[in-house]
Design a protein around this motif. Structure first.
Motif, short mmCIF file in Angstrom:
data_model
loop_
_atom_site.label_atom_id
_atom_site.label_comp_id
_atom_site.label_asym_id
_atom_site.label_seq_id
_atom_site.Cartn_x
_atom_site.Cartn_y
_atom_site.Cartn_z
N GLN A 338 0.73 -1.12 -0.24
CA GLN A 338 -0.16 0.03 -0.06
C GLN A 338 1.04 1.33 -0.14
O GLN A 338 0.35 2.31 -0.46
CB GLN A 338 -0.96 0.18 1.34
CG GLN A 338 -2.27 -0.89 1.03
CD GLN A 338 -3.24 -0.58 2.16
OE1 GLN A 338 -3.04 -1.47 2.95
NE2 GLN A 338 -3.84 0.36 2.02
N PRO A 343 -3.62 0.01 -4.11
CA PRO A 343 -5.02 -0.17 -2.97
C PRO A 343 -5.10 -1.45 -2.41
O PRO A 343 -4.54 -2.50 -2.83
CB PRO A 343 -6.25 0.09 -3.94
CG PRO A 343 -5.60 0.70 -5.25
CD PRO A 343 -4.14 -0.09 -5.38
N GLU A 344 -5.84 -1.26 -1.24
CA GLU A 344 -5.83 -2.45 -0.27
C GLU A 344 -6.27 -3.84 -0.75
O GLU A 344 -5.46 -4.93 -0.63
CB GLU A 344 -6.33 -2.05 1.17
CG GLU A 344 -6.42 -3.19 1.92
CD GLU A 344 -7.33 -3.05 3.38
OE1 GLU A 344 -7.54 -1.67 3.56
OE2 GLU A 344 -7.37 -3.97 3.94
N GLN A 346 -6.36 -4.95 -3.80
CA GLN A 346 -5.35 -5.32 -4.86
C GLN A 346 -4.11 -5.80 -4.09
O GLN A 346 -3.77 -6.96 -4.44
CB GLN A 346 -4.96 -4.28 -5.58
CG GLN A 346 -4.71 -4.52 -7.19
CD GLN A 346 -4.48 -3.51 -7.93
OE1 GLN A 346 -4.69 -2.32 -7.67
NE2 GLN A 346 -3.82 -3.66 -9.07
N VAL B 78 -3.31 4.49 3.47
CA VAL B 78 -1.94 4.25 3.24
C VAL B 78 -1.59 4.71 1.74
O VAL B 78 -0.57 5.40 1.20
CB VAL B 78 -1.21 2.95 3.60
CG1 VAL B 78 0.26 2.70 3.15
CG2 VAL B 78 -1.41 2.86 5.29
N ASP B 79 -2.30 3.68 0.92
CA ASP B 79 -2.20 3.85 -0.44
C ASP B 79 -2.57 5.10 -1.26
O ASP B 79 -1.95 5.81 -2.03
CB ASP B 79 -2.89 2.77 -1.37
CG ASP B 79 -4.33 2.79 -0.82
OD1 ASP B 79 -4.52 2.19 0.40
OD2 ASP B 79 -5.40 2.67 -1.61
N ALA B 82 0.50 7.62 -0.67
CA ALA B 82 1.48 7.18 -1.60
C ALA B 82 1.02 7.71 -3.05
O ALA B 82 1.96 8.33 -3.74
CB ALA B 82 1.63 5.79 -1.92
N ARG B 83 -0.33 7.70 -3.56
CA ARG B 83 -0.66 8.32 -5.05
C ARG B 83 -0.81 9.74 -4.64
O ARG B 83 -0.75 10.31 -5.79
CB ARG B 83 -2.04 7.55 -5.12
CG ARG B 83 -2.05 6.02 -5.28
CD ARG B 83 -3.29 5.72 -6.14
NE ARG B 83 -4.46 5.80 -5.35
CZ ARG B 83 -4.87 4.79 -4.50
NH1 ARG B 83 -4.43 3.76 -4.21
NH2 ARG B 83 -6.11 5.25 -3.75
N THR B 107 2.59 -2.89 -11.17
CA THR B 107 1.34 -2.55 -10.38
C THR B 107 1.26 -1.33 -9.53
O THR B 107 0.34 -0.52 -9.62
CB THR B 107 1.00 -3.61 -9.31
OG1 THR B 107 1.27 -5.19 -9.96
CG2 THR B 107 -0.10 -3.81 -8.64
N ALA B 111 -0.67 2.20 -10.35
CA ALA B 111 -1.43 2.72 -9.26
C ALA B 111 -1.05 4.39 -9.01
O ALA B 111 -1.93 5.06 -8.94
CB ALA B 111 -1.31 2.09 -8.04
#
Lengths: 385, 257
Positions: A338, A343-344, A346, B78-79, B82-83, B107, B111
């Motif tokens: 993450q 995304p979580e 995935q 969290v993601d 990062a994005r 991947t 993202a």
């Protein structure tokens, strides 16, 4: 060659079998007591959900067996009196003996010797909801044969069977068994593998569907140089019981075995059982064996039992080992993925796919590999996050 | 112009019994084009700062704010962080068995960039980036960080930094455990990233040696959960000769209790 047991059957009290070598076997269902659930080999199995397969349920239907045979592969449907049947091994529990005592017709698939055959698919479809059926299949790989057989179990109902794999001297057999049953199905199965001199088998069991699936693959060696690789991949959802009980019986010198089973569990009441027995008898000098079971628990309420047993009766072996680990989903892996923007949901799929990757990569038939990848994706979609 | 703004940040970690406060009011602003070195003794909370900004679930923000270009970072998953353009090069990168490095990189890039990179360009881009960091192409087919040496893991962190091109990069002790050659290669990678655009760097380190390769604009001394002194490059030279005794002294024991 079948090692018919001469051990008298002790009626009455439950006596835990101490050594796998003394494990009782018989073709006759009446030689076995009806299990009550406390016996060592039944203690993990939900007997109430077996639809009477263990307590004398008569067949009320027939499972359909369809074979899509590769060129050169012969398919026969034979009666229960065919003398070739039962030569790979003897039923080791009451349900296997019930199946052996009850089936009407058996299917024999023979791979021709000294040539490489394309994959053959055997599709078994259950007799239907609330129906009980028994079956018998024998796969023969002739001398120096090389080929793949896919066993595809689907449909509904209760089904018990014995599947024999006779691998002649120098033959190389790859088997992929897929249990993709409907939600109601109950399947109790014993696989009997008999390996000739320098014969190899790559035996993969995939269990996805069904209410209760219990598979007992037994490997025996008829000569030296035999090599058995047993792989298992299972994914249990809420309420499913999946039990795998591989047993490798090393009775010949210079043989090898490697057992790797991996399972994922999710949902309330998902239960998997793995009992890995390896017996190295006194005559089996130079044996090399390893067995491994890993379970990945994705949600609360799931339970994985894992019991590796290794019995060694000679010190003259190449190596023997076992490992078992059951763990929760690794939050650190999730965080790492993450933290790179993934995304979580995935990230979860990547980790679970990664967990099974080692086994999926070993499946040499692309269509089967893709089907499994899709099935795992579907399982993961089902749980949500 | 990206700006990461940390204001009065308090962070606790949940231990066996009671939550323990580790960060006790951190104030720091990092703008694009700036490199900030955060230096401090072990246990001072440097790594906690980096993990808290990245959103590790182990840490709880009890008060304070973190914003990136005015956006509330602490509200993001969290993601999402990062994005949004934050990157944490970890001190201990995590192994992910069965997921190949190439699959992982593609991947992640998909993202962060919002669309799958053109395959042909991507392959070339990755190959070039790996070569720049002296990474054997065979690593692309290995599982993420699995069986990598400490130095190999750090090179791959910087590889990701270069490919994902964040606005603000936090490097958590990227220099620790590196031999001389690896330190040079990794530092060159960070400098290439710095030169590639308007980006900000938070460089967390225990030692001054990496600062010979990566020029900091600001040096902050971190002790007992907060920044206790800030200065320019010359502060690093003082730390080099005098160590952290001045900032910890008898307090060291208290900080670790």
């Amino acid at each position: 060659m079948a090692a018919l047991s001469t051990k008298p059957h002790s009626h009455g009290a439950v006596v835990p079998v101490s050594s796998r070598a003394e494990h009782f076997t018989s073709y006759d269902v009446n030689a076995f007591e009806v299990p009550g659930g406390r016996e060592e080999i039944w203690r993990f199995t939900p007997l109430k959900r077996l639809a009477g397969l263990h307590s004398g349920a008569a067949a009320t239907g027939t499972a359909a067996v369809e074979v899509s045979a590769a060129e050169g592969v012969t398919v026969e449907t034979v009666g229960r009196d065919d003398s070739r049947l039962g030569t790979a091994g003897v039923p080791g529990d009451r349900v296997a003996a019930q199946a052996y005592s009850s089936f009407e017709n058996a299917t024999i698939v023979t791979l021709p010797g000294d040539v490489k055959s394309e994959p053959t698919t055997v599709t078994v479809t259950g007799a239907g909801v609330d129906a009980v059926a028994y079956g018998h299949i024998q796969i023969k790989a002739s001398q120096f044969a090389e080929g793949t057989v896919i066993l595809d179990f689907r449909g509904s109902g209760a089904y018990a069977d014995n599947v024999e794999f006779l691998v002649a001297d120098g033959a190389h057999l790859t088997v992929i068994t897929i249990h993709d049953w409907a939600d109601d199905a109950v399947h109790v199965s014993q696989h009997h593998v008999k390996l000739g001199r320098d014969a190899t088998i790559k035996h993969t069991v995939v269990t996805l569907g069904g209410d209760v699936v219990r598979v007992t693959p037994v490997v025996q060696y008829a000569g030296r140089g035999g090599d058995a690789e047993l792989f298992g991949l299972y994914f249990a959802d809420a309420g499913q019981h999946q039990e795998h009980r591989p047993f490798i019986d090393h009775a010949q010198a210079k043989c090898r075995s490697n057992v790797v089973y991996k399972g994922a569990l999710q949902g309330d009441g998902a239960h998997t059982v793995w009992i890995g027995d390896v017996l190295i008898r006194a005559a089996a000098e130079g044996t090399e064996t390893f067995e491994l079971n890993r379970n990945l628990i994705l949600t609360d309420g799931a339970r994985a039992d894992s019991v590796p047993n290794l019995e060694i009766e000679t010190g003259e072996i190449e190596g023997a080992g076992h490992a078992s680990a059951t763990g929760r989903f690794d939050d650190e892996q999730l965080f790492y993925l993450q933290a790179r923007g993934i995304p979580e949901d995935q990230a979860r799929r990547l980790v679970v796919r990664g967990f099974f990757q080692e086994l999926i990569a070993k499946i040499a038939v692309p269509e089967v590999r893709e089907r499994l990848e899709a099935a795992i994706e579907a399982e993961l979609e089902a749980v949500g996050t | 112009m990206a700006t990461l703004e940390i204001k009065d940040l308090h962070v606790s970690v949940v231990s066996e019994d009671a939550p323990k406060e580790i960060l006790k009011g951190v104030d720091l602003t990092i703008k694009a084009g700036e490199t900030h070195a955060i230096m401090g003794p072990n246990g001072s909370g440097k790594s906690t700062l980096s993990y808290a900004i990245a959103g590790h679930p182990k840490y709880t923000i009890t008060s304070g704010t973190v914003t990136l270009d005015g956006e509330d970072v602490l509200e993001m998953s969290v993601d999402e962080r990062a994005r949004a353009g934050l990157f944490l090069a970890m001190q201990y990168p995590v192994e992910v068995p069965g997921v190949s490095m190439s699959n992982f990189l593609r991947t992640a890039a998909t993202a962060v960039r919002g669309e799958a990179p053109n395959l042909r360009h991507w392959v070339k881009e990755v190959k070039g980036a790996m070569a720049d960091l002296d990474i054997d192409p065979a690593f692309a087919e290995r599982s993420v960080n699995e069986g990598f040496s400490g130095g190999e893991k750090k090179r791959h962190e910087i590889l990701q930094l270069g490919l994902l091109q964040p606005k603000i990069a936090i490097l958590d002790e990227t220099d620790s455990g590196l031999d001389v050659d690896a330190l040079r290669v990794v530092s060159e990678g960070v400098n290439r990233y710095k030169a590639s655009g308007e980006v900000g760097v938070m460089l967390i380190t225990h030692y001054t040696r990496i600062l010979k390769y990566i020029q900091p604009d600001f040096v902050h001394v971190f002790a007992n959960g907060r920044i206790v002194e800030s200065g320019g490059r010359e502060l690093a030279d003082v730390l080099e000769s005098e160590g952290y005794v001045k900032y910890t002294g008898s307090k060291e024991a208290a900080a670790l209790s």
